[in-house]
Each structure stands twice: as structure tokens, then as C-alpha cells.
Enzyme design. Structure first.
Site, PDB file in Angstrom:
ATOM      1  N   ASP A 167      -7.178   0.714   4.999  1.00 12.11           N
ATOM      2  CA  ASP A 167      -5.963   0.832   5.833  1.00 12.11           C
ATOM      3  C   ASP A 167      -5.017   1.685   5.302  1.00 12.11           C
ATOM      4  O   ASP A 167      -3.697   1.324   5.617  1.00 12.11           O
ATOM      5  CB  ASP A 167      -5.667  -0.298   6.603  1.00 12.11           C
ATOM      6  CG  ASP A 167      -5.078  -0.181   7.861  1.00 12.11           C
ATOM      7  OD1 ASP A 167      -4.943   1.058   8.403  1.00 12.11           O
ATOM      8  OD2 ASP A 167      -4.700  -1.245   8.264  1.00 12.11           O
ATOM      9  N   ARG A 175       2.655   3.538   7.623  1.00 13.99           N
ATOM     10  CA  ARG A 175       3.081   2.431   8.336  1.00 13.99           C
ATOM     11  C   ARG A 175       2.894   1.288   7.348  1.00 13.99           C
ATOM     12  O   ARG A 175       3.594   0.202   7.237  1.00 13.99           O
ATOM     13  CB  ARG A 175       2.537   2.267   9.569  1.00 13.99           C
ATOM     14  CG  ARG A 175       0.949   1.776   9.541  1.00 13.99           C
ATOM     15  CD  ARG A 175       0.293   1.721  10.967  1.00 13.99           C
ATOM     16  NE  ARG A 175      -1.215   1.689  10.569  1.00 13.99           N
ATOM     17  CZ  ARG A 175      -2.066   2.704  10.640  1.00 13.99           C
ATOM     18  NH1 ARG A 175      -1.386   3.930  10.623  1.00 13.99           N
ATOM     19  NH2 ARG A 175      -3.323   2.575  10.203  1.00 13.99           N
ATOM     20  N   ASN A 176       1.940   1.464   6.317  1.00 15.59           N
ATOM     21  CA  ASN A 176       1.466   0.136   5.567  1.00 15.59           C
ATOM     22  C   ASN A 176       2.118   0.432   3.945  1.00 15.59           C
ATOM     23  O   ASN A 176       1.357  -0.142   3.116  1.00 15.59           O
ATOM     24  CB  ASN A 176       0.085  -0.074   5.529  1.00 15.59           C
ATOM     25  CG  ASN A 176      -0.536  -0.587   6.866  1.00 15.59           C
ATOM     26  OD1 ASN A 176       0.220  -1.152   7.391  1.00 15.59           O
ATOM     27  ND2 ASN A 176      -1.807  -0.298   7.089  1.00 15.59           N
ATOM     28  N   ASP A 202       0.097  -4.506   3.249  1.00 15.01           N
ATOM     29  CA  ASP A 202      -1.049  -4.884   4.384  1.00 15.01           C
ATOM     30  C   ASP A 202      -2.683  -4.664   3.783  1.00 15.01           C
ATOM     31  O   ASP A 202      -3.494  -3.815   4.060  1.00 15.01           O
ATOM     32  CB  ASP A 202      -0.965  -3.975   5.494  1.00 15.01           C
ATOM     33  CG  ASP A 202      -0.006  -4.506   6.556  1.00 15.01           C
ATOM     34  OD1 ASP A 202      -0.404  -5.399   7.557  1.00 15.01           O
ATOM     35  OD2 ASP A 202       1.219  -4.466   6.169  1.00 15.01           O
TER      36      ASP A 202
END
Length: 443
Positions: free
Chosen positions: A311, A315-316, A329
Site C-alpha cells: 500500500d 498518503r502513507n 501504514d
């Protein structure tokens, strides 16, 4: 300790008591968790803090061991006393020998959605119905709990409305207590040492707060739902294995109101927002190159550990006070390459083979890294602008690749292209990507 080189913030466990002190040293007992504050000029000697007493002073690394990684294990349970759907008769059979305070929790047969707390007392078993009221659990309509973990924690210390304090859980066959394992490995933190501050975000699974733990600024993810908390155990277990300057560091977990996951605080938030709110006027191409290298080094470390993130996206990636980018994350991180559970995949970031057959590998992470580079050099734009997820899937399968963002250095766009090779084997490793980025920065 295996190494005499420790960095600030690393936590270790004392191997034995240290009570006869030389000037400047701190006292500690076997099993105390010690946080390194900073190295000193003397080899193997560190300024550190005893997490139990809060005292600061000198320690020798020879009397410390690193906290162990928690094994990722489906037997590990935050609720080993939860037996699922069993009848009252089955509960009676399990709660033997009849010692006061032996207990288990089961799902209610008569009242679907409710639970039953079964407690052995005075040679008998008492069944307490646990009902949902205003989205909380209660036995007596005066004491309310967010979840079963909370309820058991309360009645293990207070008699309240039940006949006896809960003394010993009857564990479901095949489960092991996560609390015990986390504590043994040295990752269990104490709630009363945590000062919770303002909410800094709300994820899909719960609130994220800033706070302070023994004087260190921290971020705290609170997961109240016990089923979700159980699912987050694997993220926590993965994080206990990771120590790298470009990965967000786990400090530990607290079991209270569900699960608190405590990590270092990344003051400048996630990279998407950081880029969007500052833009080209404040962030140079050189800084973007450094972010790209930071994340590549973090991913190279995961690659060396044979862990697949699954992932990776801007954003992570979080940004520290010193403007260092770190990957976070780890909820989908796995050592295996096939995802068996149904997880909603981030289509725009996921490699074609992972979307088609759930084939995840370091090379599918490399594809995601190419998308991350595009986000970074477009100052936080959403990839595949104006395209639906269905269109993205179809067009990428047909060979479509995004054009370079405005003013993107040609060498960086070339790297993106290499990450987006159709065949996973033709994509570069993170090690190679890091080499190329470093050469580009050094030019």
C-alpha cells in the site's frame, strides 16, 4: 546487547537488576524498559530513561537486550477468553475445575448480537447477559464499555455488578494471549504514562491523536472496535521487526479502550498534504529528490527483510519536523506474495499482476513506487487525473502510462517508466533505484 550502537528513541529491556550505581547512572530492575535518549562519547554508554520511574541517567548497553519482534501468528488473540458461538452447556463443560473467577465470553444463542459473560463462582457458573445499549456494552445499565476487551479489563480489577473479580481466563483452544506476548517482548506501554493531546486525524479505523509518552512527542492511533483491534495486531507485529530511519517507528502498544498504537510523531503530516499546501513556490526539485530517496531507502530496507508493503502511496508517507520522509501504514504488509483475505486494493497504485491475480511482491511495490514518484513530482496531484478506477484498470492493461508531471526531471520520469514495466521481473529493485537516485542527486 548484540550491538553497541543504539540511536535515540530505541527501547531496550534490562537483562538484570542494576542497583549499585556509579555517579550519573540510573537504577533499573530486570525487565524494565529503557529508552535511549542519546549516545555519549564513551563506547557502549548511553544517556537513557527508565520508562517505569521516569529517571534519566547513564546505562551500559552490555546489560540491555533489544526488544524482541512479535511473531505474526493467527493464534495470537487480544481476546483469548472469547469462544464465539457456544451454548451455555458447552460453557459449563469448559469452565472446570470450578475455581472462583475462572471465566469466558460467548455469543448469545437466545439474543443474537448480544454476548454472555460466564463466570465460575462458589462451585457454580453464573451467566451474565451483555447487551448493546447506545452503541456500548453493559451488564447492569450503569457501567458501560466500548468493547469486550474494556469490559474484561474492568471486571478483572473491579467486582462491580458481578459475583467475583475475574481472576483467570479460560482460553479458547489454539489461541495465545496477545497481551502476554506483547508484554513479554517488551512492547506493552502503560496508559498512565501517556498524555493524550488533540486529534490530528481520523482514519477508517479510528482516531489519531498527538500526545506525549514519558516526555517524547508521539502519535497515537486508537482502535476501539475489538474485531478491528485484533486485525491491527498484524500491523503492530510487523512494526516490531522494523528499525530504519525512513520507516515510522513503533514505540509500543497500550491495551485500553481497545488498542492504542503509539508511534513517533511526524509533525508535518502526510506527504500529499505537505506538497499540496506548500507547492512549487516553497518546495524545490532538490527537496522532492530527497523525499524520493528517503522513501526508496525505507523500501530498500523492507526489500532486504523480504517484506512487501502492498500500500505504498504518498498518503502513507509521513514527514518529520526535520523534513525527512518516512514510510508508514504497515497494515497490509506481508511476507507472502498471495493475498488470501479480501482487501479493498488501492487500484491507482496497485501493479497489474496484483490487481489481476493478487500476486504481490517487492516488484509490485516498485510499481507503486513509480506512482508515488509521479505524485511527488506533481506536488500531490491525484494519479490518473479525471479517470475512473474502471478506466485506469482497462487502460493500464492496454499499455497506457501517465505522462511526466510538469517540470519533472527527465531522469526521474525515466525511473517512473522503469517501475511501470508490464513484466515484474523487468522492473528494477529498490537497491538499483536508490543507486540511480543517489547519482542523480550527486550530479
Amino acid at each position: 546487547m548484540a550491538t553497541n550502537f543504539l540511536v535515540a528513541g530505541v527501547q531496550c529491556i534490562a537483562k538484570s537488576d542494576h542497583l549499585k550505581l556509579k555517579p550519573g547512572e540510573i537504577a533499573y530492575q530486570k525487565g524494565n524498559i529503557i529508552t535511549v535518549v542519546e549516545p555519549t562519547q564513551e563506547k557502549g554508554i548511553y544517556k537513557a530513561r527508565n520508562n517505569k520511574t521516569g529517571e534519566e541517567g547513564l546505562i551500559s548497553s552490555t546489560n540491555m537486550r533489544e526488544r524482541e519482534a512479535i511473531r505474526i501468528d493467527s493464534c495470537l488473540s487480544l481476546m483469548p477468553w472469547f469462544h464465539g458461538k457456544i451454548s451455555g452447556q458447552e460453557a459449563l463443560k469448559k469452565l472446570k475445575p470450578r475455581e472462583d473467577g475462572l471465566f469466558l465470553v460467548r455469543e448469545s444463542f437466545r439474543h443474537p448480537g448480544d454476548y454472555v459473560l460466564c463466570v465460575s463462582f462458589a462451585g457454580d457458573v453464573i451467566h451474565y447477559r451483555v447487551i448493546y445499549q447506545d452503541n456500548k456494552l453493559t451488564i447492569d445499565s450503569s457501567q458501560f464499555f466500548y468493547n469486550l476487551i474494556d469490559m474484561i479489563a474492568f471486571y478483572s480489577k473491579n467486582k462491580g455488578a458481578i459475583a467475583t473479580i475475574l481472576h483467570r481466563p479460560k482460553e479458547k483452544a489454539g489461541t495465545r494471549s496477545a497481551e502476554l506476548e506483547i508484554s513479554k517482548a517488551g512492547w506493552l506501554l502503560e496508559m498512565d504514562k501517556l498524555i493524550l493531546g488533540a486529534s490530528i486525524g481520523e482514519g477508517e479505523f479510528g482516531e489519531v491523536y498527538e500526545g506525549e509518552y514519558l516526555g517524547q512527542k508521539v502519535a497515537v492511533k486508537n482502535i476501539k472496535c475489538d474485531v478491528t483491534a485484533q486485525a491491527f495486531l498484524s500491523e503492530t507485529a510487523v512494526m516490531t521487526k522494523l528499525q530504519h530511519k525512513n520507516l515510522v517507528r513503533l514505540l509500543g502498544v497500550i491495551l485500553h479502550n481497545g488498542l492504542y498504537i503509539v508511534t513517533e510523531l511526524m509533525d508535518k503530516g502526510n506527504l500529499v498534504n505537505f506538497l499540496r499546501t506548500r507547492g512549487r513556490s516553497q518546495i524545490s526539485t532538490g527537496q522532492l529528490m530527497r523525499f524520493a530517496l528517503d522513501v526508496c531507502e525505507g523500501m530498500e530496507y523492507l526489500e532486504s527483510k523480504k517484506l512487501v508493503h502492498r500500500d505504498l502511496a504518498a498518503r502513507n508517507v509521513l514527514v518529520s519536523e526535520e523534513t525527512v520522509a518516512k514510510v508508514s501504514d504497515f497494515g497490509l504488509t506481508k511476507g507472502d506474495s498471495k493475498g488470501s483475505e479480501q482487501v479493498k486494493l488501492p487500484v491507482k497504485w496497485t501493479a497489474p499482476e496484483a490487481l489481476r491475480k493478487e500476486k504481490f511482491s517487492t516488484r509490485s511495490d516498485v510499481w507503486s513506487y513509480g506512482i508515488f514518484l509521479w505524485e511527488t513530482f506533481s506536488y500531490g496531484r491525484q494519479p490518473y487525473p479525471k479517470m475512473s478506477l474502471k478506466e485506469v484498470r482497462e487502460r493500464v492493461e492496454q499499455g497506457y502510462r501517465m505522462e511526466a508531471p510538469d517540470d519533472c526531471p527527465p531522469a526521474v520520469y525515466q525511473l517512473m517508466g522503469s517501475c511501470w514495466q508490464e513484466e515484474p521481473g523487468k522492473r528494477p529493485s529498490f537497491h538499483k533505484l536508490r543507486d540511480k537516485l543517489q547519482k542523480e542527486i550527486d550530479r
